[in-house]
Write an enzyme that holds these catalytic residues in place. Structure first.
Site, PDB file in Angstrom:
ATOM      1  N   LYS A   1       1.458   3.971   7.401  1.00 44.08           N
ATOM      2  CA  LYS A   1       0.789   4.956   6.547  1.00 44.08           C
ATOM      3  C   LYS A   1       1.310   6.229   6.542  1.00 44.08           C
ATOM      4  CE  LYS A   1      -2.113   1.860   4.875  1.00 44.08           C
ATOM      5  NZ  LYS A   1      -1.456   1.004   5.149  1.00 44.08           N
TER       6      LYS A   1
ATOM      7  N   SER B   1       0.866  -1.268   0.030  1.00 46.18           N
ATOM      8  CA  SER B   1       0.128   0.032   0.004  1.00 46.18           C
ATOM      9  C   SER B   1       0.875   1.294   0.146  1.00 46.18           C
ATOM     10  CB  SER B   1      -1.102   0.174   1.245  1.00 46.18           C
ATOM     11  OG  SER B   1      -0.219   0.381   2.524  1.00 46.18           O
TER      12      SER B   1
END
Length: 227
Positions: A186, A148
């Protein structure tokens, strides 16, 4: 001599490498220089490479390493921050550079995708250059699981170097603990009392939580890749 745009781009890449340990994406470069298309960035990157200021690394998507800086940016004494495990390219400087290695514990795997169980126990150690650790503080390493964050230059199987901290600036890439159960890597964005955990891959949605549901466990400072 570099043009103003070439100098701006080199400075932007340098600052992002110093801050995140990974180069910016082409979209981020385009926005930073206020260009309409990525083709302009490609031309600037090629020009900087031809002049010996940067090097594009083989077998890595859009990976860029700064080789030298102009005197106007404090080029003397510069050494790159991002390293590659098992890569043996000589340093660009004529004089050999002594690198002080520091052993960091690898604390398990961190999800760059759907969050997995909170960080596991120490598995082994990894040696990293002392320069990567900046001004000191506690650091640890994690193995990345998932894709991701691929557009931020972080691939499945990479080892990320994390500075242990409970605070982070907006836009930092962090280790976030969600509801005391799941850990994920993230980019952090704040909006009032909400925190968004933003992926760097369009296949993944941004997840938004209340600020009391997310705890920052550390901030990305470096990346190690073994071929």
């Amino acid at each position: 001599m570099l043009t103003n745009k070439q100098l701006q781009l080199l400075n932007f890449i340098h600052k992002r490498l110093q801050r995140d340990g990974v180069p910016p994406s082409f979209d981020e470069m385009k926005d930073a220089l206020d260009l309409r298309s990525k083709s302009g960035i490609h031309r600037l990157i090629t020009a900087l490479e031809e002049r010996g200021f940067i090097r594009r690394l083989a077998h890595r998507a859009r990976a860029i390493e700064i080789v030298k800086l102009p005197d106007a940016m404090g080029g003397s004494g510069f050494t790159p921050v991002v390293i590659d495990g098992d890569k043996t390219d000589p340093p660009p400087a004529a004089q050999p550079i002594e690198v002080h290695a520091v052993e960091l514990p690898v604390m398990g795997k961190i999800a760059a995708g759907v969050p997995i169980e909170a960080i596991e126990n120490r598995t082994h150690s990894v040696a990293v250059p002392g320069q990567m650790l900046g001004n000191g503080g506690d650091h640890y390493a994690l193995e990345v699981k998932g894709d991701s964050m691929i557009d931020a230059g972080i691939n499945d199987g990479d080892v990320v170097v994390i500075k242990q901290t409970a605070t982070a600036d907006d836009g930092d890439i962090v280790v976030a603990l969600v509801e005391d159960q799941e850990a994920t890597l993230k980019r952090l964005r704040r909006n009032g009392r909400s925190i968004a955990l933003e992926a760097a891959n369009p296949a993944y949605e941004t997840r938004v939580f209340r600020d009391d549901q997310v705890k920052v466990q550390g901030r990305l400072v470096g990346l190690i890749r073994t071929y």
